[in-house]
Design a protein around this motif. Structure first.
Motif: not given
Length: 77
Positions: A19-39, A45-47
């Motif tokens: 993924c060139p946009n770092n939009a895919i995460y492993a199962a159970g990993d939180s992610y960040t958008i504009d500095g805000q973390s999300y569960p 499974y990967t999402f």
């Protein structure tokens, strides 16, 4: 159009590195958008975080994650 990963995912995570946009995460990993973390969107499974996904625009004519998925779990909706 959105792209997502189905329950057919075998969690090989090949799509994460592709993924060139770092939009895919492993199962159970939180992610960040504009500095805000999300569960995690999935603990099973990967999402794909659709707010971050640009469908590989400017990188590939088709979603790269879809082409590397060995279980055909990446689908367009």
């Amino acid at each position: 159009m959105a792209i997502y990963i189905t329950e057919e995912c075998i969690n090989c995570n090949a799509c994460i590195d592709e993924c060139p946009n770092n939009a895919i995460y492993a199962a159970g990993d939180s992610y960040t958008i504009d500095g805000q973390s999300y569960p995690p969107l999935s603990d099973e499974y990967t999402f794909i975080v659709n707010e971050l996904c640009k469908m590989c625009e400017g990188y590939s004519d088709t979603p790269s994650c879809q082409s590397v998925c060995p279980s055909d779990a990446v689908v367009l909706n």
